[in-house]
Design a protein around this motif. Structure first.
Motif, mmCIF file in Angstrom:
data_model
loop_
_atom_site.group_PDB
_atom_site.id
_atom_site.type_symbol
_atom_site.label_atom_id
_atom_site.label_comp_id
_atom_site.label_asym_id
_atom_site.label_seq_id
_atom_site.Cartn_x
_atom_site.Cartn_y
_atom_site.Cartn_z
ATOM 1 N N SER A 5 0.843 -1.189 0.000
ATOM 2 C CA SER A 5 0.000 0.000 0.000
ATOM 3 C C SER A 5 0.881 1.242 0.000
ATOM 4 C CB SER A 5 -0.925 -0.006 1.212
ATOM 5 O OG SER A 5 -0.174 -0.015 2.399
ATOM 6 N N ALA A 6 0.344 2.314 -0.556
ATOM 7 C CA ALA A 6 1.089 3.562 -0.658
ATOM 8 C C ALA A 6 1.359 4.122 0.733
ATOM 9 C CB ALA A 6 0.308 4.558 -1.495
ATOM 10 N N LYS A 7 2.480 4.773 0.856
ATOM 11 C CA LYS A 7 2.884 5.391 2.125
ATOM 12 C C LYS A 7 3.006 6.895 1.922
ATOM 13 C CE LYS A 7 4.279 1.399 4.223
ATOM 14 N NZ LYS A 7 3.157 0.617 4.530
ATOM 15 N N SER A 11 -0.499 8.079 -0.131
ATOM 16 C CA SER A 11 -1.634 7.335 0.428
ATOM 17 C C SER A 11 -2.945 8.094 0.269
ATOM 18 C CB SER A 11 -1.380 7.010 1.907
ATOM 19 O OG SER A 11 -1.360 8.193 2.694
ATOM 20 N N TYR A 12 -2.866 9.406 0.055
ATOM 21 C CA TYR A 12 -4.064 10.224 -0.154
ATOM 22 C C TYR A 12 -4.576 10.185 -1.600
ATOM 23 C CZ TYR A 12 -3.363 12.634 4.330
ATOM 24 O OH TYR A 12 -3.239 12.945 5.652
ATOM 25 N N HIS A 63 4.461 15.620 -2.525
ATOM 26 C CA HIS A 63 4.886 14.540 -3.413
ATOM 27 C C HIS A 63 5.504 15.103 -4.691
ATOM 28 C CE1 HIS A 63 4.603 10.792 -5.755
ATOM 29 N NE2 HIS A 63 4.655 10.207 -4.557
#
Length: 70
Positions: A5-7, A11-12, A63
């Motif tokens: 899963s994205a960190k 993650s958003y 990001h």
């Protein structure tokens, strides 16, 4: 093997795309179109001009800046 899963800010991304109807690549292009600008100015731009919430705007900006710094 299951996908990781994205960190962090990424993650958003699924909820940003769902809520605001644009892919993350488009949001990043908007941010890059405002260069040169400081992090806080870019967050304010996304909030004021495009109606993003603070957390979502901050995630996109963080990001994008991290990608462009690398």
């Amino acid at each position: 093997m299951p996908e990781a899963s994205a960190k962090g800010p990424a993650s958003y991304f699924p909820s940003i795309e769902k809520r605001y109807g644009k892919p993350i690549a488009e949001w990043k292009a908007l941010v890059r179109g405002q260069y040169p600008a400081r992090h806080s100015e870019l967050v304010s731009y996304l909030k004021d001009r495009h109606g993003l919430g603070h957390g979502h705007a901050n995630a996109i900006v963080a990001h994008t800046l991290a990608e462009d710094k690398a």
